[in-house]
Motif scaffolding. Structure first.
Motif, PDB file in Angstrom:
ATOM      1  N   LYS A  59       0.826  -1.199   0.000  1.00  0.00           N
ATOM      2  CA  LYS A  59       0.000   0.000   0.000  1.00  0.00           C
ATOM      3  C   LYS A  59       0.867   1.258   0.000  1.00  0.00           C
ATOM      4  O   LYS A  59       1.832   1.354   0.755  1.00  0.00           O
ATOM      5  N   GLN A 101      -4.014   5.137  11.633  1.00  0.00           N
ATOM      6  CA  GLN A 101      -3.676   5.085  10.199  1.00  0.00           C
ATOM      7  C   GLN A 101      -2.187   4.800   9.988  1.00  0.00           C
ATOM      8  O   GLN A 101      -1.617   5.167   8.968  1.00  0.00           O
ATOM      9  N   ARG A 149      -0.310   4.010   6.644  1.00  0.00           N
ATOM     10  CA  ARG A 149      -0.600   4.815   5.460  1.00  0.00           C
ATOM     11  C   ARG A 149       0.162   6.133   5.415  1.00  0.00           C
ATOM     12  O   ARG A 149      -0.058   6.938   4.521  1.00  0.00           O
ATOM     13  N   SER A 190      -8.596   9.773   6.295  1.00  0.00           N
ATOM     14  CA  SER A 190      -9.071   9.010   5.133  1.00  0.00           C
ATOM     15  C   SER A 190      -9.476   9.926   3.987  1.00  0.00           C
ATOM     16  O   SER A 190      -9.124   9.688   2.829  1.00  0.00           O
ATOM     17  N   TYR A 191     -10.209  10.980   4.318  1.00  0.00           N
ATOM     18  CA  TYR A 191     -10.627  11.922   3.280  1.00  0.00           C
ATOM     19  C   TYR A 191      -9.407  12.609   2.663  1.00  0.00           C
ATOM     20  O   TYR A 191      -9.297  12.752   1.433  1.00  0.00           O
ATOM     21  N   PHE A 235      -6.271  11.516   2.570  1.00  0.00           N
ATOM     22  CA  PHE A 235      -5.504  10.536   1.800  1.00  0.00           C
ATOM     23  C   PHE A 235      -6.145  10.306   0.432  1.00  0.00           C
ATOM     24  O   PHE A 235      -5.463  10.345  -0.604  1.00  0.00           O
ATOM     25  N   ASP A 236      -7.442  10.070   0.414  1.00  0.00           N
ATOM     26  CA  ASP A 236      -8.137   9.804  -0.847  1.00  0.00           C
ATOM     27  C   ASP A 236      -8.076  10.997  -1.791  1.00  0.00           C
ATOM     28  O   ASP A 236      -7.925  10.839  -3.003  1.00  0.00           O
ATOM     29  N   TYR A 237      -8.207  12.187  -1.252  1.00  0.00           N
ATOM     30  CA  TYR A 237      -8.168  13.415  -2.050  1.00  0.00           C
ATOM     31  C   TYR A 237      -6.814  13.546  -2.751  1.00  0.00           C
ATOM     32  O   TYR A 237      -6.741  13.816  -3.961  1.00  0.00           O
ATOM     33  N   SER A 239      -6.067  10.589  -5.311  1.00  0.00           N
ATOM     34  CA  SER A 239      -7.030  10.380  -6.391  1.00  0.00           C
ATOM     35  C   SER A 239      -6.545  10.926  -7.732  1.00  0.00           C
ATOM     36  O   SER A 239      -7.141  10.657  -8.769  1.00  0.00           O
ATOM     37  N   SER A 288     -12.058  17.205  -7.431  1.00  0.00           N
ATOM     38  CA  SER A 288     -11.442  15.971  -6.964  1.00  0.00           C
ATOM     39  C   SER A 288     -12.202  14.799  -7.576  1.00  0.00           C
ATOM     40  O   SER A 288     -13.436  14.785  -7.558  1.00  0.00           O
ATOM     41  N   LYS A 289     -11.466  13.883  -8.159  1.00  0.00           N
ATOM     42  CA  LYS A 289     -12.063  12.730  -8.828  1.00  0.00           C
ATOM     43  C   LYS A 289     -13.033  13.164  -9.937  1.00  0.00           C
ATOM     44  O   LYS A 289     -14.065  12.538 -10.171  1.00  0.00           O
ATOM     45  N   THR A 311     -16.878  14.744   6.505  1.00  0.00           N
ATOM     46  CA  THR A 311     -16.255  14.160   5.324  1.00  0.00           C
ATOM     47  C   THR A 311     -17.177  13.175   4.635  1.00  0.00           C
ATOM     48  O   THR A 311     -17.054  12.912   3.451  1.00  0.00           O
TER      49      THR A 311
END
Length: 382
Positions: free
Chosen positions: A67, A93, A96, A171-172, A174-176, A179, A344-345, A379
């Protein structure tokens, strides 16, 4: 006759004795050979088994997807005053992210000056003395990147100051960041302030000159470009320096033409200009993920206005303030007449994941008001 018979019997006896010894030696050799064969077989079996285990382990590690991580790179004067706010952000976390901290030489993080275990033993051991407006700031950035790049799992590199806070949960965030395949670098043409020094040409041409926030988020490729740079960085060290303040000239002779003294702040130009020079602007999202509110009127000295962002104190730290920052969905760049709508995305999104500058009392007020918990709930709707 008796003597001859006795001699014959003796010869037979000796022959039989020799024959028995020969048989014994042969049996011993056969036993030894058999024992060696057994040992060889067992060794071969053991080596084969060990080889199979190693092969399976290699295949297992090959097929297990490692990961990716985000490296959070903190530039601090000494300690990190907002450590417990970040502690709440990082908790749970651990696989990560990684953390690297650059503080002044000689300062050591320990349990006496940080209550968060995440910052223990995370300080780089080759830090430099950083002075605002000098090339030492970008030198500190390069040192942090060099350390963070050692871990091959670090795929994004986020620069943060000691007064930054997270606006959303991990989490938000990281994903942002993950992405998109681009870096987030606030970068625009610098056409007004005359910070470019012509002495930088031709290695750093004026058409590559850019300005922006130092609080960038870099991909691994762009982080390597910064660390491996041996051309632009020396030019900045030599020719990009801040203009001396008026009080400086009280003790020094005033130059004949003070307009020739370029007011250049290296950390606001270096990464942006380097990536432009390398032809990599197509690989960046041209905005920062860190919000700063620039104070244009607090100083009585016109030369100082706008040099530093607003500092949020205890009374300023309210959910209303945080929400107002999170509601920003576009940024206007006056020098380029460009409005950057944030996404984003592939969908419209809020622009900022972090904000500065917050004092320690302000940050702890947000923590005590459970604003971080509110971030987690928010989030899900963002």
């Amino acid at each position: 006759m008796k003597q001859r018979k006795a001699t014959h019997q003796k010869s037979v006896y000796n022959y039989n004795k020799w024959k028995k010894r020969k048989i014994f030696v042969m049996l011993s050799l056969l036993l030894l050979l058999g024992f060696c064969l057994v040992l060889t077989h067992n060794s071969t079996t053991t080596n084969t088994t060990r080889s199979r285990i190693l092969t399976l382990a290699s295949l297992r590690s090959h097929f297990i997807v490692q990961k990716p991580k985000i490296a959070f790179l903190f530039i601090a004067r000494n300690r990190l005053p907002l450590d417990m706010l970040w502690d709440a952000f990082f908790k749970g976390q651990e696989s990560r992210f990684s953390i690297f901290v650059h503080s002044r030489p000689g300062f050591l993080f320990n349990k006496a000056n940080t209550r968060s275990e995440y910052f223990l033993n995370r300080q780089v051991n080759d830090s430099v003395q950083v002075d605002w407006g000098e090339a030492s700031m970008i030198e500190a950035e390069r040192i942090l990147l060099r350390h963070a790049l050692v871990d091959p799992l670090n795929e994004r590199f986020v620069f943060l100051s000691d007064s930054c806070i997270p606006l959303y949960n991990f989490s938000y965030t990281f994903d942002y960041i993950m992405s998109t395949s681009t870096s987030f670098v606030d970068s625009f043409a610098d056409t007004k302030e005359g910070r470019y020094n012509p002495k930088m040409a031709p290695l750093v041409p004026v058409y590559n000159w850019r300005k922006g926030s130092q609080w960038v988020v870099l991909t691994r490729k762009h982080a390597e470009v910064v660390v491996n740079d041996t051309t632009v960085f020396p030019m900045f060290q030599q020719h990009c320096k801040r203009r001396s303040l008026p009080e400086f000239w009280r003790d020094h002779p005033i130059p004949a033409d003070t307009s020739m003294e370029h007011n250049c702040i290296p950390d606001e130009h270096y990464v942006q200009t380097l990536l432009a020079r390398e032809g990599l602007e197509g690989e960046i999202t041209r905005r920062s993920l860190t919000h700063s509110s620039w104070d244009l009127s607090s100083s009585k000295d016109p030369q100082r206005r706008g040099w530093h962002p607003v500092t949020y104190k205890f009374s300023d730290a309210t959910p209303t303030l945080i929400q107002s920052i999170k509601d920003i969905d576009n940024i206007y760049y006056e020098t380029e007449y460009r409005r950057e709508w944030c996404s984003s995305k592939g969908k419209p999104s809020r622009c900022f994941l972090f904000a500065r500058k917050f004092t320690r009392p302000a940050a702890f007020r947000l923590l005590n008001m459970s604003v971080l918990g509110a971030f987690r709930k928010a989030t899900n709707k963002s």
